[in-house]
Design an enzyme around this catalytic site. Structure first.
Site, PDB file in Angstrom:
ATOM      1  CB  CYS A 167       7.596 -18.341 -11.781  1.00 15.34           C
ATOM      2  SG  CYS A 167       8.956 -18.408 -10.651  1.00 15.34           S
TER       3      CYS A 167
ATOM      4  CG  HIS B 246       0.680 -10.370   1.693  1.00 18.26           C
ATOM      5  ND1 HIS B 246       0.708 -11.732   1.882  1.00 18.26           N
ATOM      6  CD2 HIS B 246       0.875 -10.172   0.363  1.00 18.26           C
ATOM      7  CE1 HIS B 246       0.899 -12.335   0.720  1.00 18.26           C
ATOM      8  NE2 HIS B 246       1.010 -11.406  -0.224  1.00 18.26           N
TER       9      HIS B 246
ATOM     10  CD  GLN C  99      14.927 -15.236  -8.863  1.00 15.18           C
ATOM     11  OE1 GLN C  99      14.476 -16.246  -8.332  1.00 15.18           O
ATOM     12  NE2 GLN C  99      15.025 -15.088 -10.154  1.00 15.18           N
TER      13      GLN C  99
END
Lengths: 439, 279
Positions: free
Chosen positions: A51, A100, A117
């Site tokens: 998300c 990254h 998570q």
């Protein structure tokens, strides 16, 4: 051959745009199938979509062409043009891509620094890509190392320690008072939205019993049924307080439901040991003086927010340590990545064979007459060159930008235990020596 | 052998100091290598301590518990072993600094004041003495451990009351565990001390009848102080099991009793003559 990442995250794109480009499991299938058809552009690819971010990692031959192709593919599949320009996106290549992903896995790039998570999401992203046969040796190594970095960050530093969520802070405090919450009953007073949320957090910790008390008994019963607990009428509140070890209050009452006098009475009738009271209602349902009583640990919203903030501050302090781990692992990965070139592999292979031959000669040379020694050396060199001619030619023919070629180069290194770094250092020293001699 | 013993007598406090510093760094969130080395270093010091005790026994022909200073080094060694066992059981190094500080304290006292002698009372060679002293040492070690857990309990209790989630909160085990360990150690120590008092009384009674002791054993200052201490710990246990006293008060009581235990030991050995001095 280069590594690239193209993506948009919570820093670069607002939630609405992130939602537009987020990929569900069904879309992944068609997207990976499309990319498979363009294997000449993207040799390996993996998509990380949550998300808060959607990112495409790829091993490409031409990064400009591949970047363009990826943006087009997203437009084609998602029907949105957000990524067609650079406004909401970022793209990195080479070492920056590696850095990254490692930062993402370590939780440094998350909205809540250190959240756990993301590590599972990175792992899942690779598994999905692998299921669609979109990965190869390079992304396999990249993602495996990223997961390793994430684990290191969480075990070697305190980046993941302590909850940063106010709602969960109450559970964490209770767990610091009690050995196992499974042995203690929890009471939730109030069956509204806030009470239900807190009750769910405690239900996840599997308490010995979960009781809900509410002025409207029917609502208490509904919530209790949902959470696998039991409901009690409001009139039995004192009894329920005596039995409970953890009490959560979240009613809409304008006055204190639990005051000092009531709590003193409850404590007298309760079993030995502490009680944790969590007041997440506004205005407060538990009088602040209750927190002064012995055996009582009272946490209201301000206290829980302060606890969450202390944890956030501690996590922020750990960032430099985690950046150190990331830098170390990026260097290691980069060294491996650079070893996937033909010339260093050939050089290391020849060096390894010559090293073995030299050692053996040193051992055997005393058994030969001095006049034969030069001939022995010449014979050994000639034999080695003949033996290594075929493998050298074969390695030169390997297409090192293809997954198959990378596999071969990795296999050769493992088979002969080649230490490319050592050979590289040796060569550099040799060259330096030669330069000095010439000067 | 004497130079080796003298060297170890100096090295042991230094070794424990090193262990305390290592565990302090671990508690503060040290780099990985300190965490890796803290346990082996402490185990190494405990090993050297065992060698020291064995050499003392060989050199002076008796187990080195003839006086309080020898007893203190025994307690320091036993506490270290207890700590290492707890660390192994819990896989938690955070409590090390708390348990090793009293160890260092006991060892410094012992190293500074200990005097060994081959000339010891005949009583020390009796097997009955071994049972009496083992039970008493078990009691003292357990009370020391109880005090440490009591201190940890009080520290964490305060942090929880003040809503602070700093190092103490992060590193220490939960409150319930600390309370259980605190009271468990008090119970163990009290059983040990009970055994030591009963055994010692029966045995001292026999020695008094045989004229081997200067006077009635119950007038001995050390005996009286030990019985008072036993009573204080007994009250603590009674408060826990029968009167449901709050755990925090029990933790404070166990700490207070520990201070009295060390203080009375020092007072008896330094100031008051007692038949409990054998060398």
């Amino acid at each position: 051959m280069d590594l690239i990442v193209l993506g948009a995250n919570h820093r670069t794109a607002p939630a609405a745009i992130r939602d537009d480009i987020q990929m569900g499991p069904a879309e992944m299938g068609t997207f990976y199938a499309y990319l498979q058809e363009n294997r000449d552009l993207l040799r390996e690819v993996a998509i990380l979509s949550t998300c808060n971010r959607t990112e495409f990692y790829g091993l490409v031959k031409d990064r400009v062409v591949a970047d363009h192709a990826l943006r087009e593919a997203i437009y084609f599949h998602k029907g949105v043009s957000h990524l067609s320009n650079g406004k909401y996106t970022y793209s990195w290549t080479g070492r920056d891509t590696v850095r990254h992903l490692f930062r993402v896995a370590a939780g440094l790039d998350s909205l809540m620094v250190g959240e756990a998570q993301i590590l599972g999401q990175v792992r899942d992203a690779f598994v999905t890509a692998d299921q669609y046969r979109a990965t190869g040796p390079l992304l396999t190594r990249l993602f495996n190392t990223a997961v390793h970095v994430g684990k290191r960050a969480r075990t070697e530093t305190e980046i993941g320690r302590g909850t940063v969520s106010v709602a969960y802070a109450a559970v964490e405090m209770a767990q610091k008072v009690f050995d196992r919450l499974e042995r203690h009953p929890v009471l939730v007073i109030g069956a509204g939205e806030t009470g239900a949320l807190a009750a769910r957090h405690f239900a996840d910790a599997h308490p010995k019993a979960l009781t809900v008390v509410n002025r409207t008994f029917e609502r208490a019963r509904e919530l209790a049924r949902e959470l696998g607990g039991k409901a009690r009428p409001w009139e039995e509140l004192d009894e329920a307080l005596v039995e409970a070890r953890v009490v959560v209050t979240a009613t809409g009452s304008r006055e204190a439901v639990i005051d000092v006098r009531r709590m003193e009475g409850v404590l007298k009738r309760s079993a030995q040991g502490p009680k944790v009271l969590v007041d997440i209602s506004n205005p407060r349902n538990i009088h602040p003086r209750v927190g002064d009583l012995d055996r009582v640990f009272l946490y209201d919203l301000d206290a829980l927010e302060s606890i969450a903030e202390q944890n956030r501050a501690r996590r922020r302090k750990e960032i430099p340590k985690v950046e150190g781990i990331v830098a170390e692992e990026v260097d290691r990965f980069q060294a491996w990545f650079e070893s996937l070139e033909m010339v260093p592999v050939i050089r290391a292979l020849r060096g390894r064979f010559h090293e073995i031959a030299e050692k053996e000669l040193e051992r055997q040379v005393k058994n030969f007459h001095p006049s034969d020694r030069e001939a022995l050396h010449a014979y050994t060199r000639s034999l080695l060159n003949k033996l290594l001619h075929q493998p050298t030619t074969r390695i030169r023919g390997v297409e090192s930008s293809s997954p198959h070629g990378i596999h071969k180069l990795v296999a050769i290194q493992e088979l002969f235990e080649l230490d490319l770094e050592a050979y590289r250092k040796g060569r550099d020293e040799e060259e330096e020596g030669q330069e000095k001699d010439t000067s | 052998m004497l130079p080796v013993l003298q060297l170890l007598n100096v090295l042991l406090p230094l070794g424990y100091l090193l262990a305390v510093l290592a565990y302090l760094l671990v508690f503060l969130g040290s780099p990985d290598w300190v965490r890796r080395w803290a346990t082996p270093v402490t185990a190494g010091v405990a090993g050297a301590h065992l060698v020291y005790l064995a050499l003392c026994t060989l050199e002076f022909e008796h187990v080195p518990v003839a006086n309080a200073w020898e007893g203190f080094t025994f307690i320091a060694f036993s506490m270290t072993v207890v700590y290492l066992a707890l660390e192994w059981r819990w896989k938690n190094q955070a409590t090390g600094v708390f348990l090793l500080v009293p160890v260092l304290f006991f060892q410094i006292l012992s190293s500074a004041f200990v005097t060994h002698s081959r000339e010891v009372d005949e009583i020390l060679r009796s097997p009955l003495f071994g049972v009496h002293v083992t039970a008493a040492l078990l009691g003292y070690v357990a009370f020391s451990v109880a005090a440490v857990y009591g201190a940890m309990f009080v520290l964490l209790y305060r942090e929880l009351k003040k809503h602070r989630v700093g190092l103490i909160f992060q590193r220490l085990p939960n409150l319930e565990t600390l309370s259980r360990l605190n009271m468990g150690a008090v119970l163990l120590g009290w059983i040990g001390l009970t055994l030591a008092i009963v055994w010692g009384s029966v045995w001292a009674g026999e020695l008094t009848s045989a004229g081997q002791l200067p006077g009635p054993f119950y007038t001995d200052p050390k005996f009286i102080l030990t019985v008072l201490l036993w009573g204080l710990y007994g009250i603590t246990l009674g408060g826990r099991f029968f009167l449901r006293w709050p755990n925090r008060q029990l933790a404070y009581l166990s700490m207070l009793a520990f201070v009295l235990m060390v203080g009375s030991s020092l007072a008896v050995n330094l100031l008051i003559p007692s038949f409990h001095q054998f060398s």
